[in-house]
Design a protein around this motif. Structure first.
Motif, PDB file in Angstrom:
ATOM      1  N   THR A   1      43.248  37.485  61.483  1.00 56.05           N
ATOM      2  CA  THR A   1      43.856  36.644  62.529  1.00 56.05           C
ATOM      3  C   THR A   1      45.366  36.727  62.485  1.00 56.05           C
ATOM      4  O   THR A   1      46.037  36.916  63.517  1.00 56.05           O
ATOM      5  CB  THR A   1      43.398  35.189  62.369  1.00 56.05           C
ATOM      6  OG1 THR A   1      41.973  35.128  62.461  1.00 56.05           O
ATOM      7  CG2 THR A   1      44.016  34.320  63.447  1.00 56.05           C
TER       8      THR A   1
ATOM      9  N   ALA B   1      38.061  45.054  58.429  1.00 58.47           N
ATOM     10  CA  ALA B   1      36.871  44.206  58.380  1.00 58.47           C
ATOM     11  C   ALA B   1      35.674  44.979  57.833  1.00 58.47           C
ATOM     12  O   ALA B   1      34.828  44.411  57.123  1.00 58.47           O
ATOM     13  CB  ALA B   1      36.562  43.670  59.782  1.00 58.47           C
TER      14      ALA B   1
ATOM     15  N   ALA C   1      36.557  45.782  53.844  1.00 55.61           N
ATOM     16  CA  ALA C   1      36.894  44.655  52.961  1.00 55.61           C
ATOM     17  C   ALA C   1      35.786  44.358  51.950  1.00 55.61           C
ATOM     18  O   ALA C   1      36.081  44.128  50.763  1.00 55.61           O
ATOM     19  CB  ALA C   1      37.229  43.416  53.793  1.00 55.61           C
TER      20      ALA C   1
ATOM     21  N   HIS D   1      36.555  44.468  47.958  1.00 62.59           N
ATOM     22  CA  HIS D   1      36.443  43.224  47.193  1.00 62.59           C
ATOM     23  C   HIS D   1      35.443  43.314  46.038  1.00 62.59           C
ATOM     24  O   HIS D   1      35.218  42.312  45.356  1.00 62.59           O
ATOM     25  CB  HIS D   1      36.059  42.075  48.131  1.00 62.59           C
ATOM     26  CG  HIS D   1      37.183  41.662  49.028  1.00 62.59           C
ATOM     27  ND1 HIS D   1      37.060  40.658  49.975  1.00 62.59           N
ATOM     28  CD2 HIS D   1      38.461  42.105  49.144  1.00 62.59           C
ATOM     29  CE1 HIS D   1      38.194  40.509  50.623  1.00 62.59           C
ATOM     30  NE2 HIS D   1      39.063  41.383  50.132  1.00 62.59           N
TER      31      HIS D   1
ATOM     32  N   GLU E   1      46.442  41.809  48.800  1.00 64.53           N
ATOM     33  CA  GLU E   1      45.405  41.295  47.908  1.00 64.53           C
ATOM     34  C   GLU E   1      45.539  41.816  46.474  1.00 64.53           C
ATOM     35  O   GLU E   1      44.660  41.581  45.647  1.00 64.53           O
ATOM     36  CB  GLU E   1      44.025  41.647  48.474  1.00 64.53           C
ATOM     37  CG  GLU E   1      43.787  41.045  49.857  1.00 64.53           C
ATOM     38  CD  GLU E   1      42.336  41.155  50.291  1.00 64.53           C
ATOM     39  OE1 GLU E   1      41.675  40.108  50.409  1.00 64.53           O
ATOM     40  OE2 GLU E   1      41.868  42.292  50.490  1.00 64.53           O
TER      41      GLU E   1
ATOM     42  N   ARG F   1      45.741  38.623  44.479  1.00 68.51           N
ATOM     43  CA  ARG F   1      44.471  37.880  44.491  1.00 68.51           C
ATOM     44  C   ARG F   1      43.737  38.211  45.785  1.00 68.51           C
ATOM     45  O   ARG F   1      44.362  38.461  46.815  1.00 68.51           O
ATOM     46  CB  ARG F   1      44.698  36.368  44.387  1.00 68.51           C
ATOM     47  CG  ARG F   1      45.515  35.787  45.519  1.00 68.51           C
ATOM     48  CD  ARG F   1      45.716  34.283  45.380  1.00 68.51           C
ATOM     49  NE  ARG F   1      46.539  33.745  46.459  1.00 68.51           N
ATOM     50  CZ  ARG F   1      46.061  33.396  47.648  1.00 68.51           C
ATOM     51  NH1 ARG F   1      44.768  33.528  47.900  1.00 68.51           N
ATOM     52  NH2 ARG F   1      46.866  32.919  48.588  1.00 68.51           N
ATOM     53  N   PHE F   2      42.409  38.176  45.721  1.00 69.91           N
ATOM     54  CA  PHE F   2      41.613  38.411  46.922  1.00 69.91           C
ATOM     55  C   PHE F   2      41.741  37.219  47.871  1.00 69.91           C
ATOM     56  O   PHE F   2      41.850  36.073  47.440  1.00 69.91           O
ATOM     57  CB  PHE F   2      40.144  38.629  46.563  1.00 69.91           C
ATOM     58  CG  PHE F   2      39.900  39.939  45.851  1.00 69.91           C
ATOM     59  CD1 PHE F   2      40.253  41.137  46.450  1.00 69.91           C
ATOM     60  CD2 PHE F   2      39.319  39.970  44.599  1.00 69.91           C
ATOM     61  CE1 PHE F   2      40.034  42.350  45.811  1.00 69.91           C
ATOM     62  CE2 PHE F   2      39.086  41.177  43.948  1.00 69.91           C
ATOM     63  CZ  PHE F   2      39.449  42.367  44.559  1.00 69.91           C
ATOM     64  N   GLN F   3      41.721  37.525  49.182  1.00 65.62           N
ATOM     65  CA  GLN F   3      41.887  36.483  50.196  1.00 65.62           C
ATOM     66  C   GLN F   3      40.783  36.592  51.240  1.00 65.62           C
ATOM     67  O   GLN F   3      40.009  37.547  51.249  1.00 65.62           O
ATOM     68  CB  GLN F   3      43.272  36.625  50.858  1.00 65.62           C
ATOM     69  CG  GLN F   3      44.430  36.544  49.859  1.00 65.62           C
ATOM     70  CD  GLN F   3      45.769  36.806  50.503  1.00 65.62           C
ATOM     71  OE1 GLN F   3      46.121  36.177  51.495  1.00 65.62           O
ATOM     72  NE2 GLN F   3      46.531  37.735  49.952  1.00 65.62           N
ATOM     73  N   GLN F   4      40.732  35.584  52.107  1.00 65.41           N
ATOM     74  CA  GLN F   4      39.715  35.569  53.147  1.00 65.41           C
ATOM     75  C   GLN F   4      40.030  36.609  54.226  1.00 65.41           C
ATOM     76  O   GLN F   4      41.102  36.560  54.839  1.00 65.41           O
ATOM     77  CB  GLN F   4      39.640  34.178  53.790  1.00 65.41           C
ATOM     78  CG  GLN F   4      39.064  33.111  52.884  1.00 65.41           C
ATOM     79  CD  GLN F   4      37.613  33.393  52.513  1.00 65.41           C
ATOM     80  OE1 GLN F   4      36.829  33.892  53.327  1.00 65.41           O
ATOM     81  NE2 GLN F   4      37.256  33.073  51.261  1.00 65.41           N
ATOM     82  N   PRO F   5      39.136  37.567  54.463  1.00 64.39           N
ATOM     83  CA  PRO F   5      39.412  38.594  55.469  1.00 64.39           C
ATOM     84  C   PRO F   5      39.687  38.027  56.854  1.00 64.39           C
ATOM     85  O   PRO F   5      40.563  38.532  57.565  1.00 64.39           O
ATOM     86  CB  PRO F   5      38.131  39.444  55.466  1.00 64.39           C
ATOM     87  CG  PRO F   5      37.536  39.230  54.111  1.00 64.39           C
ATOM     88  CD  PRO F   5      37.868  37.813  53.755  1.00 64.39           C
ATOM     89  N   GLY F   6      38.952  36.974  57.231  1.00 66.54           N
ATOM     90  CA  GLY F   6      39.153  36.411  58.563  1.00 66.54           C
ATOM     91  C   GLY F   6      40.561  35.894  58.766  1.00 66.54           C
ATOM     92  O   GLY F   6      41.168  36.084  59.840  1.00 66.54           O
ATOM     93  N   GLU F   7      41.119  35.245  57.755  1.00 61.84           N
ATOM     94  CA  GLU F   7      42.489  34.732  57.863  1.00 61.84           C
ATOM     95  C   GLU F   7      43.496  35.867  57.971  1.00 61.84           C
ATOM     96  O   GLU F   7      44.427  35.820  58.791  1.00 61.84           O
ATOM     97  CB  GLU F   7      42.801  33.869  56.636  1.00 61.84           C
ATOM     98  CG  GLU F   7      44.220  33.320  56.623  1.00 61.84           C
ATOM     99  CD  GLU F   7      44.532  32.579  55.332  1.00 61.84           C
ATOM    100  OE1 GLU F   7      45.723  32.367  55.048  1.00 61.84           O
ATOM    101  OE2 GLU F   7      43.575  32.229  54.593  1.00 61.84           O
TER     102      GLU F   7
END
Length: 551
Positions: free
Chosen positions: A431, A371, A374, A378, A419, A422-428
């Motif tokens: 979790t 977190a 990231a 990114h 990633e 492709r870049f992804q949502q860190p929160g997902e």
């Protein structure tokens, strides 16, 4: 000559699972920087090349080969060349099965099942071959992750070629230090034996049996290192003399100066000439029957796989159930739960529990690190690749001190690898990783408890019998007025291997969750008798008194 008959069966007992000391940070390995630098050197060129070509999405396949550079750093270079080649072939084999499976089906249950079976095979083969750290975990990570990468059959050969090319580069990286220090691994193993023998000499008055066992294991490990190198060069003969001197210390600690042993060990750290003990220089070659010991081979692989069946079953069951539960929770990457379960399994349930605690703690801290970094990763694909390289180095630099420390770097690195495409949502990602870590650890440990290793006790009986036979054989040769030097050396080496194996078998059985009471007194008596006989063989060979040299 033999230990006492086995006692009547004793009631089963339940072992308490420890918490104290599980997260304690130890001292770093003497060569902590070697795997850390090697993995960076192996990973960087392929990843930077793909970055320049705009095809970082293919990095998963080159990583498969590059991560082979983590293996075999304690092996002499001749043995390392063979071991690394087999690791690369094993990695490519698992990758091939995963990619073909992924191209034939997208059924997640089937993919998890195949991943669990692959993990069980990888665990059993790595343990049977004693390949050493990082064991089956890296193999399982690559094969499990590859199962969930969309494929077509036509793409599989090209992706395997990328892995093979990176694997060849990793082999070169692993072998390159041999150009500068060709006997480095043997020197380290010999230094470790000398230091362990010195520690035993210093502790002999305190009744520390553990120091004797550690020294015997270190000496045995040094001989394994030296005997795996083939041709006996002049430096290797000099190292043999030093290992002999460590054996003399075990046989006659009262007549040994520990500082002298430590001094020799210090001299082995650099690239200077190997020290030559004056009291063994003239007689060592005559007294060492090393050629006979070279013929003392290991058991066939299939025979070594047999006792590992409970561990393989634990791995298959735990990984499959972890993946299924992850799917039931709707997690998009069930292979993380599968790999978490695979990483837990050690020689017994107690060690598995400790590894589980370390894995969970390290992963939870690791997602916090992810977190934090990231936003930096990114900024672009270059930043992403550089962050992964730093984490690669950190993981290998720290993991030797405690597994959880390495996991702090491994976890964000694994998240960043996802990633590359492709870049992804860190929160997902965070979790999913937390859920899969908890699921994999919990389900994997339950499977370890469910699949009991009832054979652990019987293997102690087999190990005791092996020690008895080896000791009887050595005593028979000692009874001859003029025993053949080669036969005596071979008998001594066989007895030493049997005593070391007995201690390892007893330690593994002692940590099982539900196990009948172990014959601890018989094990202790067998070890003591074995040590006395080993001391007698050393003295008879003239390694202590050098009677043959004086004649």
């Amino acid at each position: 000559m033999s230990s006492a008959p086995s006692p009547s069966p004793t009631p089963s007992r339940v072992h308490r699972l420890p918490l104290a000391g599980v997260l304690r940070v130890g001292r770093p390995s003497d060569i902590w920087f070697k795997p850390a630098l090697s993995v960076v050197a192996a990973v960087a060129p392929p990843n930077l090349t793909l970055l320049a070509l705009g095809r970082l999405d293919l990095a998963m396949y080159t990583m498969a080969g590059s991560l082979c550079a983590l293996y075999a750093h304690n092996r002499p270079y001749a043995a390392r060349a063979r071991a690394l080649a087999w690791v690369v072939l094993g990695m490519l084999g698992g990758l091939a099965v995963a990619l073909v499976t992924a191209s034939l089906t997208t059924d997640a249950v089937v993919l998890v099942t195949v991943g669990a079976l692959l993990a069980a095979v990888q665990k059993a083969v790595c343990d049977a071959t004693r390949i050493g750290p990082p064991g089956h975990v890296v193999l399982a990570f690559i094969s499990s992750a590859s199962l969930f990468v969309p494929q077509t059959l036509g793409q599989v050969p090209g992706h395997l070629a990328l892995g093979a090319a990176a694997g060849a580069w990793a082999w070169i990286v692993g072998m390159a230090p041999g150009l500068v220090r060709p006997h480095g691994p043997e020197r380290r193993a010999t230094a470790h034996a000398l230091n362990a023998a010195a520690a035993y000499v210093e502790a002999r008055g305190s009744g520390d049996g553990a120091a004797r066992s550690r020294a015997a294991a270190a000496v045995h490990g040094a001989w394994q290192s030296l005997l795996s190198t083939g041709a006996r060069s002049a430096p290797r003969r000099a190292l043999e003399r030093l290992v002999v001197r460590a054996e003399v210390a075990l046989a006659a600690p009262a007549d040994t100066e520990p500082e002298r042993l430590r001094g020799w060990a210090r001299e082995l750290r650099g690239t200077g000439p190997v020290p030559r003990p004056d009291d063994l220089a003239d007689a060592a070659d005559e007294l060492l029957g090393v050629e006979a010991a070279l013929a003392f081979g290991e058991q066939p692989l299939l025979r070594r796989l047999g006792p590992l069946a409970p561990i393989a079953l634990r791995t298959a069951l735990g990984c499959a159930l972890a993946g299924y539960v992850s799917l039931a929770f709707g997690v998009g990457r069930p292979y993380w739960a599968l790999v978490t379960a695979a990483s837990l399994y050690q020689a017994n349930v107690t060690l598995t529990w400790s590894r589980g605690v370390q894995r969970v703690f390290g992963n939870l801290v690791g997602v916090l690190v992810f977190a934090a970094i990231a936003p930096l990763a990114h900024l672009g694909q270059t930043a992403l690749v550089l962050c992964c390289l730093v984490l690669n180095f950190g993981a290998e630099a720290l993991i030797g001190r405690n597994y959880w420390l390495g996991s702090i770097c491994v976890t964000p690195m694994a998240l960043l690898i996802t990633e590359f495409a492709r870049f992804q949502q860190p929160g997902e990602l965070i979790t999913d990783r937390v859920v899969d870590t908890l699921v994999g650890a919990l389900v994997g440990f339950v499977a370890a408890i469910a699949v009991t290793n009832r054979r652990a006790g019987s293997r102690i009986e087999q190990a005791l019998s092996t020690v008895d036979r080896a000791r009887d054989h050595a005593l028979t040769i000692l009874a001859d007025e003029r025993p053949d030097p080669g036969a005596l050396e071979s008998a001594r080496r066989g007895l030493a291997a049997a005593v070391v194996d007995l201690r390892a078998t007893a330690d593994a059985a002692a940590g099982e969750w539900w196990q009948r009471a172990l014959p601890e007194e018989r094990v202790m008596r067998a070890e003591q008798a074995g040590h006395r006989t080993l001391a007698a063989t050393v003295r008879r060979q003239g390694l202590h008194c050098l009677e043959g040299a004086q004649a």
